[in-house]
Design an enzyme around this catalytic site. Structure first.
Site, PDB file in Angstrom:
ATOM      1  N   GLY A  17       0.731  -1.307  -0.334  1.00 36.95           N
ATOM      2  CA  GLY A  17      -0.222  -0.064  -0.270  1.00 36.95           C
ATOM      3  C   GLY A  17       1.000   1.278  -0.039  1.00 36.95           C
ATOM      4  N   ALA A  19       2.810   2.938   2.214  1.00 41.93           N
ATOM      5  CA  ALA A  19       3.359   2.576   3.030  1.00 41.93           C
ATOM      6  C   ALA A  19       4.585   2.676   2.695  1.00 41.93           C
ATOM      7  CB  ALA A  19       3.437   3.121   4.933  1.00 41.93           C
ATOM      8  N   LYS A  38      -0.265  -9.713   0.338  1.00 43.82           N
ATOM      9  CA  LYS A  38      -0.891 -11.160   0.325  1.00 43.82           C
ATOM     10  C   LYS A  38      -1.850 -11.298  -0.912  1.00 43.82           C
ATOM     11  CE  LYS A  38      -4.143 -10.728   3.300  1.00 43.82           C
ATOM     12  NZ  LYS A  38      -4.560 -10.869   4.531  1.00 43.82           N
ATOM     13  N   THR A  46      -5.356   1.152   0.578  1.00 44.51           N
ATOM     14  CA  THR A  46      -4.926   2.178  -0.584  1.00 44.51           C
ATOM     15  C   THR A  46      -5.534   2.514  -1.646  1.00 44.51           C
ATOM     16  OG1 THR A  46      -2.817   2.312   0.748  1.00 44.51           O
ATOM     17  CG2 THR A  46      -3.023   3.713  -1.221  1.00 44.51           C
ATOM     18  N   GLY A  51     -11.879   9.881  -0.347  1.00 42.25           N
ATOM     19  CA  GLY A  51     -11.642  11.246  -0.393  1.00 42.25           C
ATOM     20  C   GLY A  51     -10.853  11.676  -0.310  1.00 42.25           C
ATOM     21  N   GLY A  52      -9.246  11.850  -0.153  1.00 43.21           N
ATOM     22  CA  GLY A  52      -8.609  12.486  -0.290  1.00 43.21           C
ATOM     23  C   GLY A  52      -7.486  12.193   0.535  1.00 43.21           C
ATOM     24  N   GLU A 116     -13.780  17.702   4.880  1.00 40.83           N
ATOM     25  CA  GLU A 116     -14.168  16.907   5.327  1.00 40.83           C
ATOM     26  C   GLU A 116     -14.707  16.983   6.895  1.00 40.83           C
ATOM     27  OE1 GLU A 116     -12.001  13.610   4.356  1.00 40.83           O
ATOM     28  OE2 GLU A 116     -12.520  13.406   2.596  1.00 40.83           O
ATOM     29  N   HIS A 233     -16.827   4.395  10.583  1.00 42.47           N
ATOM     30  CA  HIS A 233     -16.735   5.174   9.570  1.00 42.47           C
ATOM     31  C   HIS A 233     -18.213   4.814   9.148  1.00 42.47           C
ATOM     32  CE1 HIS A 233     -17.356   7.989   5.686  1.00 42.47           C
ATOM     33  NE2 HIS A 233     -15.971   7.978   5.863  1.00 42.47           N
ATOM     34  N   ARG A 279     -15.959  11.810  12.982  1.00 35.95           N
ATOM     35  CA  ARG A 279     -16.812  10.595  12.653  1.00 35.95           C
ATOM     36  C   ARG A 279     -17.521   9.747  13.889  1.00 35.95           C
ATOM     37  NH1 ARG A 279     -12.338   8.413   8.611  1.00 35.95           N
ATOM     38  NH2 ARG A 279     -13.262  10.162   6.714  1.00 35.95           N
ATOM     39  N   HIS A 340     -13.453   0.298  10.048  1.00 36.60           N
ATOM     40  CA  HIS A 340     -12.946   1.223   9.073  1.00 36.60           C
ATOM     41  C   HIS A 340     -11.204   1.292   9.245  1.00 36.60           C
ATOM     42  CE1 HIS A 340     -12.794   3.839   5.745  1.00 36.60           C
ATOM     43  NE2 HIS A 340     -12.193   5.287   6.377  1.00 36.60           N
ATOM     44  N   ARG A 375      -8.808   9.398  14.471  1.00 33.74           N
ATOM     45  CA  ARG A 375      -7.776  10.016  13.422  1.00 33.74           C
ATOM     46  C   ARG A 375      -8.753  11.081  12.820  1.00 33.74           C
ATOM     47  NH1 ARG A 375      -8.620   9.129   7.670  1.00 33.74           N
ATOM     48  NH2 ARG A 375      -9.664   6.557   8.359  1.00 33.74           N
ATOM     49  N   SER A 380      -5.026   9.165   7.377  1.00 36.86           N
ATOM     50  CA  SER A 380      -3.655   8.448   7.255  1.00 36.86           C
ATOM     51  C   SER A 380      -3.079   8.124   5.877  1.00 36.86           C
ATOM     52  CB  SER A 380      -4.853   7.018   6.771  1.00 36.86           C
ATOM     53  OG  SER A 380      -6.124   7.179   6.396  1.00 36.86           O
ATOM     54  N   LEU A 381      -3.564   8.594   4.461  1.00 34.06           N
ATOM     55  CA  LEU A 381      -3.322   8.174   3.223  1.00 34.06           C
ATOM     56  C   LEU A 381      -1.499   9.288   3.180  1.00 34.06           C
ATOM     57  CD1 LEU A 381      -5.541   8.721   0.469  1.00 34.06           C
ATOM     58  CD2 LEU A 381      -4.114   6.874   1.191  1.00 34.06           C
TER      59      LEU A 381
HETATM   60  P1  FAD Z   1      -2.542  -1.321   2.688  1.00 32.45           P
HETATM   61  O1  FAD Z   1      -3.105   0.107   1.653  1.00 32.45           O
HETATM   62  O2  FAD Z   1      -3.759  -1.295   3.451  1.00 32.45           O
HETATM   63  O3  FAD Z   1      -1.729  -2.297   2.236  1.00 32.45           O
HETATM   64  C1  FAD Z   1      -1.951  -3.467   3.067  1.00 32.45           C
HETATM   65  C2  FAD Z   1      -0.589  -4.088   2.155  1.00 32.45           C
HETATM   66  O4  FAD Z   1       0.349  -4.931   2.751  1.00 32.45           O
HETATM   67  C3  FAD Z   1      -1.510  -4.697   1.317  1.00 32.45           C
HETATM   68  O5  FAD Z   1      -0.482  -4.921  -0.026  1.00 32.45           O
HETATM   69  C4  FAD Z   1      -1.588  -6.525   1.453  1.00 32.45           C
HETATM   70  O6  FAD Z   1      -1.362  -6.940   0.477  1.00 32.45           O
HETATM   71  C5  FAD Z   1       0.220  -6.584   1.945  1.00 32.45           C
HETATM   72  N1  FAD Z   1      -0.860  -7.514   3.387  1.00 32.45           N
HETATM   73  C6  FAD Z   1      -1.575  -7.584   4.520  1.00 32.45           C
HETATM   74  N2  FAD Z   1      -1.053  -8.696   5.113  1.00 32.45           N
HETATM   75  C7  FAD Z   1      -0.324  -9.272   4.332  1.00 32.45           C
HETATM   76  C8  FAD Z   1       0.544 -10.642   4.187  1.00 32.45           C
HETATM   77  N3  FAD Z   1       0.433 -11.273   6.016  1.00 32.45           N
HETATM   78  N4  FAD Z   1       1.887 -11.030   4.357  1.00 32.45           N
HETATM   79  C9  FAD Z   1       2.203  -9.850   2.874  1.00 32.45           C
HETATM   80  N5  FAD Z   1       1.100  -8.560   2.743  1.00 32.45           N
HETATM   81  C10 FAD Z   1       0.236  -8.058   3.154  1.00 32.45           C
HETATM   82  N6  FAD Z   1      -7.828   7.705   3.949  1.00 32.45           N
HETATM   83  C11 FAD Z   1      -7.010   8.560   3.439  1.00 32.45           C
HETATM   84  O7  FAD Z   1      -6.295   9.217   4.586  1.00 32.45           O
HETATM   85  N7  FAD Z   1      -7.736   8.665   2.445  1.00 32.45           N
HETATM   86  C12 FAD Z   1      -8.494   8.472   2.120  1.00 32.45           C
HETATM   87  O8  FAD Z   1      -9.955   8.890   1.922  1.00 32.45           O
HETATM   88  C13 FAD Z   1      -9.574   7.199   2.829  1.00 32.45           C
HETATM   89  N8  FAD Z   1     -10.720   6.517   2.263  1.00 32.45           N
HETATM   90  C14 FAD Z   1     -10.145   5.366   2.627  1.00 32.45           C
HETATM   91  C15 FAD Z   1     -11.818   4.208   1.785  1.00 32.45           C
HETATM   92  C16 FAD Z   1     -11.515   2.912   2.326  1.00 32.45           C
HETATM   93  C17 FAD Z   1     -12.843   2.255   1.830  1.00 32.45           C
HETATM   94  C18 FAD Z   1     -10.900   2.259   3.306  1.00 32.45           C
HETATM   95  C19 FAD Z   1     -11.104   0.841   3.916  1.00 32.45           C
HETATM   96  C20 FAD Z   1     -10.139   3.263   3.852  1.00 32.45           C
HETATM   97  C21 FAD Z   1      -9.680   4.580   3.837  1.00 32.45           C
HETATM   98  N9  FAD Z   1      -8.308   5.269   4.139  1.00 32.45           N
HETATM   99  C22 FAD Z   1      -8.404   6.743   3.955  1.00 32.45           C
HETATM  100  C23 FAD Z   1      -7.536   4.808   4.807  1.00 32.45           C
HETATM  101  C24 FAD Z   1      -6.522   4.082   4.288  1.00 32.45           C
HETATM  102  O9  FAD Z   1      -7.061   4.202   3.209  1.00 32.45           O
HETATM  103  C25 FAD Z   1      -5.460   3.309   4.598  1.00 32.45           C
HETATM  104  O10 FAD Z   1      -4.980   3.754   6.139  1.00 32.45           O
HETATM  105  C26 FAD Z   1      -4.101   3.204   4.170  1.00 32.45           C
HETATM  106  O11 FAD Z   1      -3.941   3.320   2.905  1.00 32.45           O
HETATM  107  C27 FAD Z   1      -3.805   2.886   4.456  1.00 32.45           C
HETATM  108  O12 FAD Z   1      -1.877   1.987   3.705  1.00 32.45           O
HETATM  109  P2  FAD Z   1      -1.243   1.252   4.233  1.00 32.45           P
HETATM  110  O13 FAD Z   1       0.221   1.236   3.499  1.00 32.45           O
HETATM  111  O14 FAD Z   1      -0.565   1.403   5.579  1.00 32.45           O
HETATM  112  O15 FAD Z   1      -1.615   0.299   4.092  1.00 32.45           O
HETATM  113  C1  SIN Z   2     -13.452   8.637   3.537  1.00 29.22           C
HETATM  114  O1  SIN Z   2     -13.998   9.284   1.869  1.00 29.22           O
HETATM  115  O2  SIN Z   2     -14.930   9.204   3.663  1.00 29.22           O
HETATM  116  C2  SIN Z   2     -12.832   8.085   3.894  1.00 29.22           C
HETATM  117  C3  SIN Z   2     -11.247   9.919   4.255  1.00 29.22           C
HETATM  118  C4  SIN Z   2     -10.598   9.003   5.571  1.00 29.22           C
HETATM  119  O3  SIN Z   2     -10.747   7.452   5.939  1.00 29.22           O
HETATM  120  O4  SIN Z   2      -9.910   9.157   6.060  1.00 29.22           O
END
Ligand code: FAD
Ligand code: SIN
Length: 534
Positions: A17, A19, A38, A46, A51-52, A116, A233, A279, A340, A375, A380-381
């Site tokens: 994702g 990060a 995985k 991600t 939203g953004g 937001e 959420h 929220r 969420h 949060r 979080s992005l």
């Molecule tokens: P992720 O993007 O979830 O990536 C996790 C990765 O880890 C994936 O590649 C997965 O395959 C891998 N993984 C997991 N377990 C394993 C394993 N055991 N072995 C190997 N790989 C594994 N946040 C915002 O700031 N703005 C938004 O608009 C927003 N909208 C959202 C909308 C939705 C529907 C959701 C669900 C979340 C939203 N969020 C938003 C929250 C935000 O998207 C997440 O917190 C953020 O993307 C997390 O990024 P990450 O890199 O930590 O993990």
């Molecule tokens: C949303 O678009 O409402 C999600 C935004 C977020 O989780 O930060």
């Protein structure tokens, strides 16, 4: 357990994702980087972020305003230093993304910002209207794929961290081909495995979000923090039998209202910011209105907005809802809250280092302290970008590729036996694994959800302890996920029971007030200590 011969790289990143990929790009300067995901490469929260991404880049905005909004949303539990890093380094990271090809939506020649909940300014950047995460991942993946020292390995399920002499030196994983685990060593490992929404029956998260990283780190002995803080959420689409598709907060930012089944607009009764309240406030209000009207949902009403604007601004949401025969420009949309985002996770310092040497964590799996008890939307992005980059910089500085630990005969592998007895029970058939996970997810939703109380929390803790699972032998992704979900469910329930106050996303009807003692205390837990506060 039969294991294939070890391989070596310089750095391992678990997760693809925002990060993980941001970190991998940085780490590529220092050597060979292996990124495991995985599922498909792009399957992550991600990819679905709508939203953004928040950053103080608008003309009327300031970094200090973003800081204050984040601290206020965190309800006294943010680490101010971490928030300062987030809001100060965020804008530079956004510029870097744009240099790598990210295309944000524009208003003429200027960046377009939306508002937001709980933001005092319109500071949320977006892309393709409501597909911000997917555009960010496209740009990051393109950059990562252009760097030859990064290997991206999809369908590689990380099972365990390899620990030798109290340092993390690699991982075991199952690849696409099957059931013989592989073992890869490295100078340092980054956990970027994302969230844990699937610990709950109702969630907006994709199916990869099972809390694997938290469970793996816990088994290896890492310190976890603030596990009781799970953000719900308020507006997930409610269609029976369908996944809880997110309806972005930006829809309310653009003027959408919430109405109960009697069609009353109720949010002004709960908070002065009405639909744009934090929220946790909106999720609780929706829950109370559902209880009052004995309904399973309330409505999101967008009919007062310009229909053409809604279609253009939210194309993904518009099309997805149409697939369920709901025209969001003309119909009231049934919604209810869903799990969420996890504010808690693997405790880190400001450089993403965990309590285990050579193990780092960034993104949703980590607790840096930027989100506190709740949060702020779209932070979080930004956290993934800022702390992904910081984690990589610290890994490069502290753990150069030269310092490979020499392999030992018996590296410590903490098996994910999720039971409490010392004799493992006989292997369960797959259906029983599924039953166990369904029960755990329902328990969390019913008793460790939006409105909690001591009686329900005690019942949940007790029942979760009773559920026994065998060791996942032969190993399979689903067996490990089940053990991980159960382990994380227990940690959330125990931490929620231990926190006898209401703060941010953790609301207890038997302790409805905040403990005003200063400073507010974080909860911690590890496999060596029960939950404690500090
Ligand atoms: P992720 O993007 O979830 O990536 C996790 C990765 O880890 C994936 O590649 C997965 O395959 C891998 N993984 C997991 N377990 C394993 C394993 N055991 N072995 C190997 N790989 C594994 N946040 C915002 O700031 N703005 C938004 O608009 C927003 N909208 C959202 C909308 C939705 C529907 C959701 C669900 C979340 C939203 N969020 C938003 C929250 C935000 O998207 C997440 O917190 C953020 O993307 C997390 O990024 P990450 O890199 O930590 O993990
Ligand atoms: C949303 O678009 O409402 C999600 C935004 C977020 O989780 O930060």
């Amino acid at each position: 357990m039969v294991m294939r011969k070890d391989s070596r790289v310089d750095y391992i990143v678990l997760g693809g994702g925002i990060a993980g990929i941001r970190a991998a790009i940085e780490l590529a300067r220092g050597g060979r980087v292996l990124v495991l995901t995985k599922d498909d490469l792009y399957e992550s929260s991600t990819e679905y972020a709508q939203g953004g991404i928040a950053a103080a880049l608008g003309e009327d905005d300031e970094v200090t305003l973003h800081l204050h909004d984040t601290l206020r949303a965190g309800d006294g539990l943010c680490r101010e230093e971490a928030v300062r890093i987030l809001v100060e380094e965020g804008p530079r990271q956004i510029h870097q993304l744009v240099e790598w090809g990210m295309r944000f939506d524009l208003n003429g020649m200027k960046l377009a910002f939306t508002r937001e909940g709980a933001h005092s300014r319109s500071r949320v950047l977006h892309a393709h209207g409501d597909s911000t995460g997917s555009e960010i991942l496209r740009a990051l993946m393109a950059k990562a794929k252009s760097l030859p020292s990064i290997e991206l390995l999809p369908h590689a399920f990380a099972m365990e961290l390899l620990v030798e002499d109290h340092r993390v030196c690699g991982v075991t994983y199952l690849d696409e081909k099957g059931s013989t685990p592989k073992c890869t060593r490295a100078s340092a490992v980054l956990l970027a495995t994302g969230g844990l929404g699937h610990v709950y029956k109702e969630t907006t998260n994709p199916s990869v979000a099972c809390g694997d990283g938290v469970a793996m780190a816990y088994r290896a002995g890492a310190l976890l923090s603030d596990m009781e803080f799970v953000q719900f959420h308020p507006t997930a689409l409610f269609v029976k039998g369908a996944p809880r598709f997110l309806l972005s907060e930006a829809l309310r930012g653009e003027g959408g209202y919430l109405r109960n089944l009697l069609l009353e607009r109720f949010m002004p009764r709960y908070h002065e910011a009405a639909e744009l309240a934090p929220r946790d406030v909106v999720s609780r209000a929706v829950t109370l209105e559902m209880q009052k009207t004995r309904g399973e949902f309330v409505y999101l009403d967008l009919t007062g907005l310009d229909a053409e604007h809604v279609k253009k601004r939210f194309p993904r949401i518009y099309t997805t809802c149409l697939n369920y025969n709901i025209d969001i420009t003309a119909d009231l949309v049934p919604i209810r809250p869903a799990a969420h985002y996890a504010m808690g996770g693997v405790a880190t310092d400001l450089d993403a280092a965990t309590s285990l040497t050579h193990l780092f964590a960034a993104g949703e799996v980590a607790t840096t302290g930027v989100h506190g008890a709740n949060r702020l939307a779209s932070n979080s992005l930004l956290e993934g970008l800022v702390f992904g980059a910081r984690a990589a910089a610290a890994m490069l500085e502290k753990h150069t590729p030269r310092e490979f630990p020499s392999p030992q005969e018996n590296p410590h592998l903490a098996a994910p036996h999720a039971g409490t007895t010392s004799t493992p029970p006989a292997p369960l058939p797959v259906t029983d694994f599924e039953k166990a996970v369904e029960e755990a997810r329902a328990l969390l939703w019913d008793k460790v959800g939006i409105i909690r109380n001591g009686k329900h929390l005690c019942e949940a803790v007790k029942r979760l302890e009773e559920i026994q699972l065998p060791e996942p032998d032969p190993p399979s992704r689903r067996a490990y996920e089940t053990c991980n979900i159960l382990a994380v469910a227990r940690l959330i329930a125990r931490s929620a029971l231990a926190r006898e106050e209401s703060r941010g996303a953790h609301y207890r009807s038997d302790f409805p007030l905040k403990n005003e003692a200063k400073p507010a205390r974080h909860s911690y837990v590890s496999n060596n200590f029960p939950v404690f506060f500090e």
